[in-house]
Design a protein around this motif. Structure first.
Motif, mmCIF file in Angstrom:
data_model
loop_
_atom_site.group_PDB
_atom_site.id
_atom_site.type_symbol
_atom_site.label_atom_id
_atom_site.label_comp_id
_atom_site.label_asym_id
_atom_site.label_seq_id
_atom_site.Cartn_x
_atom_site.Cartn_y
_atom_site.Cartn_z
ATOM 1 N N TRP A 289 0.870 -1.175 0.000
ATOM 2 C CA TRP A 289 0.000 0.000 0.000
ATOM 3 C C TRP A 289 0.904 1.221 0.000
ATOM 4 C CZ3 TRP A 289 -1.063 4.524 2.487
ATOM 5 C CH2 TRP A 289 -2.319 5.120 2.238
ATOM 6 N N VAL A 290 0.756 2.070 -1.047
ATOM 7 C CA VAL A 290 1.605 3.250 -1.196
ATOM 8 C C VAL A 290 0.713 4.471 -1.339
ATOM 9 C CG1 VAL A 290 3.395 4.391 -2.544
ATOM 10 C CG2 VAL A 290 3.410 1.895 -2.304
ATOM 11 N N ALA A 291 0.908 5.446 -0.447
ATOM 12 C CA ALA A 291 0.145 6.693 -0.534
ATOM 13 C C ALA A 291 0.695 7.541 -1.668
ATOM 14 C CB ALA A 291 0.234 7.456 0.786
ATOM 15 N N THR A 292 -0.144 7.887 -2.640
ATOM 16 C CA THR A 292 0.267 8.729 -3.761
ATOM 17 C C THR A 292 -0.254 10.151 -3.635
ATOM 18 O OG1 THR A 292 -1.654 8.031 -5.056
ATOM 19 C CG2 THR A 292 0.376 6.752 -5.307
ATOM 20 N N GLY A 293 -1.357 10.335 -2.913
ATOM 21 C CA GLY A 293 -1.930 11.664 -2.758
ATOM 22 C C GLY A 293 -2.603 12.199 -3.993
ATOM 23 N N ARG A 294 -2.693 11.385 -5.043
ATOM 24 C CA ARG A 294 -3.291 11.828 -6.299
ATOM 25 C C ARG A 294 -3.625 10.608 -7.144
ATOM 26 N NH1 ARG A 294 0.506 10.723 -10.086
ATOM 27 N NH2 ARG A 294 2.701 10.692 -9.401
ATOM 28 N N PRO A 295 -4.517 10.765 -8.122
ATOM 29 C CA PRO A 295 -4.760 9.661 -9.058
ATOM 30 C C PRO A 295 -3.522 9.444 -9.929
ATOM 31 C CG PRO A 295 -6.527 11.304 -9.142
ATOM 32 C CD PRO A 295 -5.411 11.913 -8.361
ATOM 33 N N LEU A 296 -3.292 8.218 -10.313
ATOM 34 C CA LEU A 296 -2.143 7.921 -11.165
ATOM 35 C C LEU A 296 -2.491 8.134 -12.628
ATOM 36 C CD1 LEU A 296 -0.658 4.684 -9.567
ATOM 37 C CD2 LEU A 296 -0.027 7.065 -9.146
ATOM 38 N N GLU A 297 -1.456 8.555 -13.401
ATOM 39 C CA GLU A 297 -1.606 8.654 -14.848
ATOM 40 C C GLU A 297 -1.619 7.249 -15.443
ATOM 41 O OE1 GLU A 297 -1.987 11.335 -16.637
ATOM 42 O OE2 GLU A 297 -1.678 12.864 -15.087
ATOM 43 N N PRO A 298 -2.237 7.093 -16.623
ATOM 44 C CA PRO A 298 -2.248 5.769 -17.268
ATOM 45 C C PRO A 298 -0.846 5.185 -17.445
ATOM 46 C CG PRO A 298 -3.809 7.228 -18.356
ATOM 47 C CD PRO A 298 -3.066 8.065 -17.365
ATOM 48 N N THR A 299 0.122 6.045 -17.819
ATOM 49 C CA THR A 299 1.494 5.556 -17.995
ATOM 50 C C THR A 299 2.052 5.024 -16.686
ATOM 51 O OG1 THR A 299 1.871 7.164 -19.757
ATOM 52 C CG2 THR A 299 3.818 6.197 -18.724
ATOM 53 N N GLU A 300 1.776 5.721 -15.591
ATOM 54 C CA GLU A 300 2.263 5.273 -14.285
ATOM 55 C C GLU A 300 1.636 3.944 -13.893
ATOM 56 O OE1 GLU A 300 3.214 9.370 -11.883
ATOM 57 O OE2 GLU A 300 1.103 8.875 -12.222
ATOM 58 N N ILE A 301 0.373 3.778 -14.221
ATOM 59 C CA ILE A 301 -0.301 2.515 -13.902
ATOM 60 C C ILE A 301 0.355 1.365 -14.660
ATOM 61 C CG2 ILE A 301 -2.485 1.259 -14.074
ATOM 62 C CD1 ILE A 301 -3.905 3.953 -13.671
ATOM 63 N N GLU A 302 0.638 1.612 -15.953
ATOM 64 C CA GLU A 302 1.289 0.567 -16.742
ATOM 65 C C GLU A 302 2.669 0.249 -16.189
ATOM 66 O OE1 GLU A 302 0.169 -1.313 -19.181
ATOM 67 O OE2 GLU A 302 -1.801 -0.394 -18.951
ATOM 68 N N LEU A 303 3.412 1.292 -15.840
ATOM 69 C CA LEU A 303 4.743 1.062 -15.273
ATOM 70 C C LEU A 303 4.655 0.305 -13.955
ATOM 71 C CD1 LEU A 303 6.447 4.508 -15.993
ATOM 72 C CD2 LEU A 303 7.023 2.313 -17.029
ATOM 73 N N LEU A 304 3.644 0.611 -13.176
ATOM 74 C CA LEU A 304 3.460 -0.079 -11.902
ATOM 75 C C LEU A 304 3.180 -1.557 -12.125
ATOM 76 C CD1 LEU A 304 3.459 0.512 -8.884
ATOM 77 C CD2 LEU A 304 0.996 0.922 -9.034
ATOM 78 N N HIS A 305 2.366 -1.863 -13.135
ATOM 79 C CA HIS A 305 2.100 -3.268 -13.467
ATOM 80 C C HIS A 305 3.390 -3.974 -13.884
ATOM 81 C CE1 HIS A 305 -2.196 -3.536 -12.959
ATOM 82 N NE2 HIS A 305 -2.422 -2.486 -13.745
ATOM 83 N N VAL A 306 4.195 -3.277 -14.698
ATOM 84 C CA VAL A 306 5.469 -3.868 -15.129
ATOM 85 C C VAL A 306 6.361 -4.113 -13.922
ATOM 86 C CG1 VAL A 306 7.565 -3.464 -16.469
ATOM 87 C CG2 VAL A 306 5.340 -2.849 -17.425
ATOM 88 N N PHE A 307 6.431 -3.114 -13.030
ATOM 89 C CA PHE A 307 7.268 -3.245 -11.835
ATOM 90 C C PHE A 307 6.823 -4.423 -10.979
ATOM 91 C CE2 PHE A 307 10.162 -1.674 -8.683
ATOM 92 C CZ PHE A 307 9.590 -2.016 -7.474
ATOM 93 N N ALA A 308 5.509 -4.520 -10.740
ATOM 94 C CA ALA A 308 4.988 -5.594 -9.891
ATOM 95 C C ALA A 308 5.269 -6.957 -10.508
ATOM 96 C CB ALA A 308 3.492 -5.394 -9.667
ATOM 97 N N SER A 309 5.072 -7.071 -11.808
ATOM 98 C CA SER A 309 5.347 -8.345 -12.478
ATOM 99 C C SER A 309 6.817 -8.702 -12.387
ATOM 100 C CB SER A 309 4.921 -8.266 -13.950
ATOM 101 O OG SER A 309 3.528 -8.037 -14.044
ATOM 102 N N ASN A 310 7.680 -7.657 -12.514
ATOM 103 C CA ASN A 310 9.122 -7.884 -12.448
ATOM 104 C C ASN A 310 9.526 -8.440 -11.089
ATOM 105 O OD1 ASN A 310 11.966 -7.523 -13.204
ATOM 106 N ND2 ASN A 310 11.923 -5.863 -11.702
#
Length: 751
Positions: A289-310
Motif C-alpha cells: 500500500w503506497v500513498a500517492t496523494g493523487r490519481p495515477l496517470e495511465p502511464t504510471e499505472i502501466e509502469l506499476l504493473h510492469v514493476f509488480a510483475s518484475n
C-alpha cells in the motif's frame, strides 16, 4: 495577434485593458491545467494573448497562462516551473536575438526536449524560418499578423498534444530505466525486510512520491486473515514485522486484503495497492500500500504493473531485466561496463565511509584516431578489446573498469591497485595481443570529493585534457584550481566575443628595421585588447583562448582589416611603400574561402597584396604540408609575401622547406636571446641564418633586445631585426610621428 473581434480576427487591445476574470487557468489546480508561457515585451500582445486563451480547453484541461517580458524574466520562470507545455516566444525583446537565445537555453542548458516552442514574430523575415527551426529546435513559426483566434487555438491544441505524448514517452523511458535499476538493486537484498523496504522506495521513486507505505505477505497455505507487514516506510515504519491487524486504518487493511485475495493491483483515488504475482503457489502472496496523494496517470499505472510483475515473476523475469540492464549499462564491444555504469559505481563508492581507498583514473589511448585511420576500424576495435582484456586480467577484482567512450577507459578502486605508473606499465608491455601503447592518464582522488559520480567524471575529463596537452604519455592529477582556471577561460572567451563585436580589439605596429642602415620597410601588426574600463588583456591570455574557441578566425579578420586601414593612413601620411606583416592562424588557413576572403578585403580597401606579409608558424606549415603548401602557393602567386614565423621551434624537414612557397624566415626570439650567451659556433641563430641564405630567403630576427645582438646578426648577413631593443610596438598615430621624426633626421631607434 490580439483580442478576437466579431469576425474572429485579432485586434490589439489598449494598454489599460485587462483580461477577463475567467482567463485561462485562473483558480485551477496546477495538476489539472496545461501551462503556457508567453514571452513578449509588447504589453498589448500579452493582453491580447490572455483574452484569446480565455476559456480554452485542450483534452478537457484548461490552459494556465504565464507571462514574461524579457529573456531574464523567462529564464527565471523556466528555472522554477518544470511543467510548461508550450512557449509562445517573440524573437526580439531586450536584444534582437533574445528569443533565439532563450530557445537555445531551454534545449541546451535546461535540457528540456519536451516543451513545444512556437516562435511568434512581429517582423517577418528577421529570422529565416527553416534555418531557425532547425538550428534552435523550434517547433512552430508564425508572424503575429497571421494568428487569428482560431489559428492560435489550433496550434496550441496541436502542440499541447505533442507535449503530452513526449512527456508520456519520456516518463515511460525513465520508468523503465528505474525498473531495470531497481531490479538489480533488489536482487542484492539478503533479507525479506530489506527487500520489501527497498521495494517501497523503488515504487515511490517510480511514481515520484514520498516513500510512505507498507508491504505485506500472506504465507502459502495460511488462513485468509493471517497477513503480516514485512516492510514499512514513512508514517508506517514502526509497524514492520507486525500483523496487519495492528494497523489502525481499516480502509488500508481492507484494500490490502482485497488485492491479495483477488490477486490484482488496485488503483485508488489517493493510493495504489500493487500486487506482486509469484512464480509458484509456494512463495506466498505479496501486496503493498503506497500513498500517492493523487490519481495515477495511465502511464504510471502501466509502469506499476510492469514493476509488480518484475518483482513477483521470479528468476525468469529477473534474467530478462538483467539483459535489459546489460544493454543500458554494458559496452558490448569490449565486454565492460559503460559510462552510465561507472557513474552509478562512483555514486555507490562515494556513499561508503570512509573513502580512504577510492581513486578514479581515466585512461585515453594516444593517437587512437590516427591508428584507426591508418589501419582501419576493425584493427581499432581489436586494439580496444585487447586493452580491456589486459586491464581485466592484470587488475584486482576490487577495481571496477569501464569504457566511457571511444578510446577512453575508467578505473575505480583502491589507490594502491590503480597507480598511474602501474597502468602505464600494463599498457606499455607488448605481447601478441597488444602492441606497446601509451596513454594520457588523469587521476582524481575521491577521498575529499563532495559531489556526485557524474560531476567526478566531468572533473576527470577536464583533467584528462591537461594530461593530453602534455603530449604522449601525459599524466595530470585533479586540482580544484584547474576548474577555477577553466571557468576563467570560459568567461574570457565570452568576453572576447563581445570585444570583437564591440570593436575593442585594436592593433599596434612594431617596426622591422634594416640592421645595416636602420631603414623601416615594414611593420608587424600585433593585436591588443583594451577593456571598456581601460584595463588591458595580455595577448598571451586571449590569443590561446581565441585559438581554442575558433574566435581566432574573427580576430584574424579584424586584425587584417585594421592593417588595411593602417596602410591607407601611412600612405596618406607620406609613407606609401610601407608593408605590414599579419599573423595567419591554422583555422584561418584551413578555411576554403580564406584566399578569396583576403583578396576581397583588399579590393574593398583598394590595396595590393605586395603591401602585406602573411606570417605562418613553422608547425602550421608542416602539419598539413600539401594543404598548407597549396594555400600558401596561391597567396604567393597573388602577390603576398609569405613568412615562416618562429623558425627553428618546430619539426621542419629541409626537403619540405625547399618546396614551401616562402620568402622570409623569422628567427625565433629564443635563439636570438642565446647570442652572446653561447659560443658563436653553437648558436642556433647562426645555423638558421646560413640555412635561409642557402635557400635565398630574407631573414628577420625577432626579440632583438640589445645593440650587441643587432651587430652580431648584421655581421652575419641578417636582413631585418625586430624587438624592444630596436623599436617598441606603437599605436598608428605614434608610429607616424616616429617615422616623421626619423625622416627629419632627429630620431634614434626607440629602446
Amino acid at each position: 495577434m490580439a483580442a478576437p473581434n466579431d469576425s474572429g480576427e485579432m485586434d490589439f487591445l489598449p494598454e489599460d485593458s485587462a483580461p477577463p476574470e475567467n482567463s485561462a487557468g485562473i483558480g485551477v489546480p496546477e495538476q489539472t491545467v496545461w501551462r503556457v508561457l508567453a514571452v513578449d515585451d509588447d504589453a498589448g500582445f500579452r493582453q491580447s494573448t490572455a483574452f484569446a486563451l480565455s476559456g480554452l480547453e485542450v483534452q478537457g484541461r484548461p490552459l494556465e497562462l504565464l507571462q514574461a517580458t524579457s529573456y531574464t524574466e523567462a529564464c527565471a520562470i523556466l528555472g522554477r516551473e518544470h511543467d510548461i507545455a508550450v512557449i509562445l516566444l517573440d524573437v526580439m525583446m531586450e536584444t534582437d536575438d533574445a528569443g533565439l537565445r532563450l530557445a537555445r537555453a531551454v534545449r541546451e542548458v535546461l535540457g528540456n526536449a519536451e516543451v513545444r516552442i512556437v516562435l511568434v514574430t512581429g517582423q517577418p523575415g528577421l529570422a529565416p524560418m527553416q534555418s531557425v527551426m532547425r538550428d534552435y529546435d523550434i517547433n512552430d513559426y508564425w508572424t503575429k499578423t497571421e494568428l487569428s483566434v482560431a489559428r492560435l487555438h489550433s496550434l496550441l491544441t496541436a502542440n499541447v498534444r505533442a507535449y503530452q505524448q513526449l512527456v508520456t514517452i519520456a516518463r515511460a523511458r525513465r520508468g523503465l530505466q528505474l525498473i531495470v535499476e531497481s531490479s538489480n538493486l533488489l536482487s542484492t537484498s539478503r533479507t525479506l525486510q530489506e527487500f520489501s523496504t527497498r521495494t517501497l522506495d523503488e515504487i515511490a521513486t517510480l511514481l515520484e512520491v514520498d516513500p510512505d507505505g507498507l508491504i505485506c505477505v500472506r504465507q502459502a497455505h495460511a488462513p485468509q486473515s493471517e497477513v503480516r507487514i514485512i516492510g514499512a516506510a514513512g508514517r508506517f515504519a514502526r509497524l514492520a514485522d507486525h500483523p496487519l491487524s495492528d494497523l489502525p486504518a481499516p480502509e488500508i487493511c481492507a484494500a490490502l486484503q482485497q488485492a491479495i485475495s483477488e490477486r490484482r493491483t488496485l488503483v485508488l483515488e489517493r493510493a495504489t495497492v500493487p500486487y506482486f504475482p509469484a512464480s509458484d503457489d509456494d512463495t506466498g502472496a505479496f501486496a503493498a500500500w503506497v500513498a500517492t496523494g493523487r490519481p495515477l496517470e495511465p502511464t504510471e499505472i502501466e509502469l506499476l504493473h510492469v514493476f509488480a510483475s518484475n518483482i513477483g515473476a521470479g528468476l525468469h523475469n529477473v534474467a530478462l531485466f538483467s539483459r535489459l540492464d546489460r544493454v543500458a549499462y554494458h559496452d558490448e564491444l569490449v565486454d565492460l561496463p559503460n559510462r552510465h555504469a561507472m557513474v552509478r559505481a562512483i555514486d555507490l563508492a562515494l556513499e561508503r565511509q570512509p573513502r580512504l581507498l577510492s581513486s578514479l583514473l581515466l585512461v585515453d589511448l594516444d593517437n587512437f584516431a590516427g591508428t584507426n585511420l591508418a589501419l582501419g576500424p576493425e584493427f581499432g576495435n581489436r586494439l580496444l578489446r585487447a586493452v580491456a582484456q589486459r586491464l581485466r586480467q592484470a587488475l584486482m577484482p576490487t577495481v571496477q573498469i569501464a569504457r566511457l567512450e571511444n578510446d577512453v577507459f575508467a578505473l575505480l578502486g583502491p589507490r594502491e591497485q590503480i597507480d598511474a605508473d602501474r597502468v602505464r606499465g600494463l599498457l606499455d608491455a607488448a605481447d601478441d595481443s597488444l602492441p606497446g601503447i601509451t596513454a594520457g592518464i588523469a587521476e582524481l582522488d575521491l577521498r575529499d570529493w563532495r559531489q556526485g559520480g557524474l560531476e567526478a567524471l566531468t572533473a576527470a575529463h577536464m583533467t584528462l585534457k591537461l594530461a593530453k596537452a602534455q603530449g604522449y604519455g601525459g599524466l595530470a592529477r585533479y586540482d580544484a584550481r584547474d576548474e577555477d582556471a577553466a571557468v576563467e577561460r570560459f568567461q574570457l572567451a565570452n568576453e572576447l566575443r563581445s570585444a570583437l563585436a564591440e570593436e575593442l580589439i585594436y592593433i599596434e605596429l612594431q617596426p622591422q628595421l634594416e640592421l645595416r642602415d636602420s631603414g623601416a620597410p615594414g611593420f608587424e601588426a600585433l593585436a591588443r585588447w583594451r577593456r571598456e574600463d581601460g584595463s588591458m588583456v595580455s595577448p598571451a591570455s586571449f590569443i590561446p583562448i581565441a585559438e581554442a574557441t575558433g574566435a581566432i578566425v574573427a580576430l584574424g579578420q579584424r586584425v587584417f582589416q585594421l592593417a588595411c586601414e593602417a596602410i591607407l593612413e601611412l600612405a596618406a601620411s607620406g609613407f606609401p611603400q610601407a608593408r605590414i606583416a599579419v599573423n595567419v592562424s591554422a583555422l584561418q588557413l584551413a578555411r576554403e574561402d580564406f584566399v578569396v576572403q583576403l583578396l576581397n578585403t583588399l579590393s574593398t580597401y583598394n590595396l595590393e597584396p605586395w603591401q602585406f606579409e602573411l606570417e605562418v608558424t613553422e608547425s602550421l606549415a608542416m602539419h598539413s604540408f600539401e594543404h598548407a603548401g597549396g594555400k600558401l602557393a596561391r597567396l604567393r602567386e597573388a602577390g603576398f609575401t609569405i613568412a615562416i614565423d618562429d623558425f627553428g621551434t618546430g619539426f621542419s624537414s629541409l626537403a619540405y622547406l625547399r618546396r614551401l612557397p616562402v620568402d622570409v624566415l623569422k628567427i625565433d626570439r629564443a635563439f636570438v636571446s642565446e647570442i652572446g650567451e653561447v659560443a658563436d659556433a653553437h648558436a642556433i641563430a647562426d645555423v638558421v641564418l646560413r640555412l635561409g641564405q642557402r635557400f635565398g630567403l630574407r631573414i628577420v630576427a625577432e626579440g632583438v633586445e640589445s645593440r650587441a645582438q643587432a651587430d652580431w646578426l648584421s655581421a652575419r648577413g641578417c636582413d631585418l631585426g625586430q624587438g624592444f631593443g630596436l623599436a617598441r610596438p606603437m599605436p598608428l598615430a605614434q608610429l607616424i610621428d616616429w617615422l616623421r621624426a626619423r625622416t627629419a633626421g632627429d630620431a634614434t631607434p626607440r629602446r
